[in-house]
Structures are given as C-alpha cells and as structure tokens.
Scaffold this active site. Structure first.
Site, short mmCIF file in Angstrom:
data_model
loop_
_atom_site.label_atom_id
_atom_site.label_comp_id
_atom_site.label_asym_id
_atom_site.label_seq_id
_atom_site.Cartn_x
_atom_site.Cartn_y
_atom_site.Cartn_z
N LYS A 39 59.72 46.77 36.71
CA LYS A 39 58.78 47.80 37.18
C LYS A 39 58.76 47.92 38.71
O LYS A 39 58.23 48.90 39.24
CB LYS A 39 57.37 47.52 36.65
N CYS A 134 49.07 24.43 46.50
CA CYS A 134 48.74 24.75 47.89
C CYS A 134 47.76 23.73 48.49
O CYS A 134 47.91 23.32 49.65
CB CYS A 134 48.17 26.16 48.00
N GLN A 161 38.70 26.80 48.70
CA GLN A 161 39.95 27.54 48.59
C GLN A 161 39.73 29.05 48.64
O GLN A 161 38.86 29.60 47.97
CB GLN A 161 40.67 27.14 47.30
N GLY A 165 44.63 32.42 47.01
CA GLY A 165 45.22 31.47 46.09
C GLY A 165 45.26 31.99 44.66
O GLY A 165 46.01 31.48 43.82
N HIS A 246 42.95 27.63 53.13
CA HIS A 246 42.21 26.63 52.35
C HIS A 246 41.69 25.54 53.28
O HIS A 246 42.38 25.12 54.22
CB HIS A 246 43.13 25.96 51.32
#
Length: 346
Positions: A39, A134, A161, A165, A246
């Site tokens: 797509k 992360c 966070q 994320g 974060h």
C-alpha cells in the site's frame, strides 16, 4: 566498496529516522532501498538530499544486500527475517520477536558490542541481530560504566515513556486529544486505554499473570541478557503526554561502595553519555532537550541513603534515535569496524 542497505518498514516513524541517521552519519552505503508494504509503494522518503521511493517488500530481491534494518513489527520480522537472512543479508531487527532467542545477539554497541566479533566468526550464525526495547537501550548505556566500576546488584526502574513509542497512532492521539480539550471536546481513548492528554497511564503493552506488563518484563529480561544475568531488576512503565523522548528514574544498589561524585566522573568519560547535573533549577535533562540527539543524558546523580552502596539517576534519551534507529545503525557500523566486508567486495 560501499554497502547495500535495505530499510524495511521505511515509511514508519523509526524507519524514517533510520534513513535520516544513515545520511547524517555518512554511513558507507552505495545503495539504500526503502521497503514497505504494497500500500506504500511509490511513497517518497527523504534520505539526506536524495528522495527514495518505497519499494514492495514482497517482491524485493535481497541477494547482494549487506544489511536489512527492520522496523516493521514482530509479525513481519518473524516471517521475513529468516528469509532475508537466508539470502545472505545481515538482519538488524527492531521488533521484540528475536530478542529472547538464545542464538540471536541482543546488542547495544557501547555496552556489549564485543559479542559481534565472536558472532561474525561463527559459521553457524543466524544472520539475525536484535535491537533492544527503547527503554532498555538508554538504561543499559547508563548502567554499563557504573556496573564495571562497582557491580550493580539491583535496579529499580520507573519509566516515563513518550507516545512516539506507540507509533504514529500514539502521536496522533495525543495531538488530537490535546487540541480537542481546548475546544471542549471529550477525549476518546483509542490507541491508549485511557485519556493520554494531560494524564499519565501506568500501563504499556499487555498485562502478564504476575501483574507486570510485557513492557516492564522486557526491561528486566533485556537488561539481564545485555548487561549481566545476575542483576535483579524490577520496573514500572508509565506512558506520559510527551511526543518524543523517554525518561527513567533509576535506583541502583551496588556490591561495592561508589559515591555520587565518582559516578558522575565515570559517566562523563563513558561513550554515548552526556552528564547534565547541576544542583539548581533547570540543571538537568528533560525530553525536550534530548530530541534529535544521539547521546543518552544522565542527571540528578545522588546517593540513595535508604540502602548501602546506593545511587539514584535520572536518564533521558530520544527513543526514536538511541532507543531504536540510531542503535540499529550503530550495530551495522560496529560490524564494519569488526571487519565485515561488503558482499560486492567479497
């Protein structure tokens, strides 16, 4: 001879950041390919001063590709990483799927980059390398030099966070809820289980039987795998209304004495770390300052008086960079430093 790099999931937040970092760091690539789902075929993506058009992953020929940096989610990685690796490319995967496989190294170059040399020389290697979560990436960068100095025995981590994320949907939800509240629209949760604008949510990923969430489990399991299996780790992961970056409050216990001043000096000399620690208003790092930066920032370094040999840290990093895209590129750079030649040169 330059290297050929395929970025899988190039149209996502992390994929775009990988392209930015490859260009910024002047990665020695002769060719870079942006791959995505059908797509997104033809979608234009920036790579330095060039524009790449997304190609279809399903029909791409990986023969001759040196690195495939994947940021397309666990199901895609489960299906495609072995196929790409079998074609001879080294897969550096940003999903959680391969992190806990015993034959797949989980790498943060500043912390355990040495494992890549042995891996390169292993004729039975899988050709797959995992990138950590992360939150884990920035955490272990800060912990490694302190662990080397005084041996960490226990880490208590509280994460704060950002919504990036959770991908583009998370960013859009915070933006739309924030705008809506100012015009008296009721915020409707979608990506997150509760309102995220002007709120904090102590829940990231699915709940497990012991009451921890999968995100919290990732931090403890990955820290042990990357740094030291003997470290006791517990975590509470919280989503906060911040777009990028974060933060972590970290309480550490050590086997040996270490003072805040000693820790500060050690961290200042450590790779990938910037210490910003003035005991005054504004003398610490926040997510706003870390956006777009490579380093992990450490602030609020102080002794924890509630335990013997304890320290408290505040750790902040750009989760789309060190927490994801930057670390994958650094893994590829480390492999080159360890002697990996391009397939054309070989």
């Amino acid at each position: 001879m330059g290297y050929r790099v395929a970025v899988v999931g190039a149209t996502g937040n992390v994929g775009r950041e990988v392209l930015n970092i490859l260009a910024e760091r002047k990665f020695p690539a002769d060719e870079v390919f942006a791959l995505a789902s059908s797509k997104s075929i033809g979608k234009e993506l920036s790579y330095g001063d060039k524009v790449l058009k997304a190609k279809d992953l399903q029909h791409f020929d990986f023969s001759g590709v040196d690195f495939a940096i994947m940021s397309a989610g666990g199901s895609i990685s489960k299906e495609w990483a072995p196929r790409i690796a079998a074609a001879g490319a080294i897969v550096i995967d940003n999903s959680s799927y391969w992190r806990y496989h015993s034959d797949v190294p989980l790498v943060v170059p500043e912390v355990n980059g040495h494992v890549l040399e042995r891996w390169l020389n292993d004729p039975k290697r899988t050709n797959i390398i995992a990138n950590p979560n992360c939150s884990t990436a920035q955490l272990v960068v800060a912990l490694k030099p302190l662990h080397d100095a005084a041996t960490i025995t226990r880490a208590v981590v509280s994460t704060y966070q950002s919504v990036s994320g959770a991908g583009k949907e998370g960013v859009d939800e915070l933006w739309n809820q924030t705008k809506g509240i100012f015009v008296n629209d009721s915020p409707t949760p979608g990506k997150f289980p509760k309102q995220i604008a002007f709120n904090v949510i102590p829940h990231i990923d699915v709940f497990m039987e012991d009451g921890y969430t999968k995100e919290e489990w990732k931090v403890l399991a990955e820290t042990k795998k990357i740094l030291d299996p003997k470290i006791k780790v517990t975590c509470t992961a919280v989503r906060v209304p911040v777009f990028v970056g974060h933060s972590e409050a970290v309480n550490l216990e050590f086997a040996n004495p270490i003072s805040a001043d000693e820790a500060r000096d050690i961290l200042r000399e450590a790779p990938g770390i910037s210490v910003l620690d003035k005991r005054e208003a504004g003398g610490y790092a926040t997510p706003v300052e870390c956006v777009g930066e490579y380093d992990t920032y450490v602030s609020r370094i102080r002794e924890d008086v509630t335990v013997e040999n304890g320290l408290v840290l505040w750790v902040v990093s750009d989760n789309l960079r060190k927490g994801a895209a930057l670390n994958t590129v650094q893994i590829a750079e480390t492999l080159i430093e360890k002697g990996l030649e391009s397939r054309k040169a070989a």
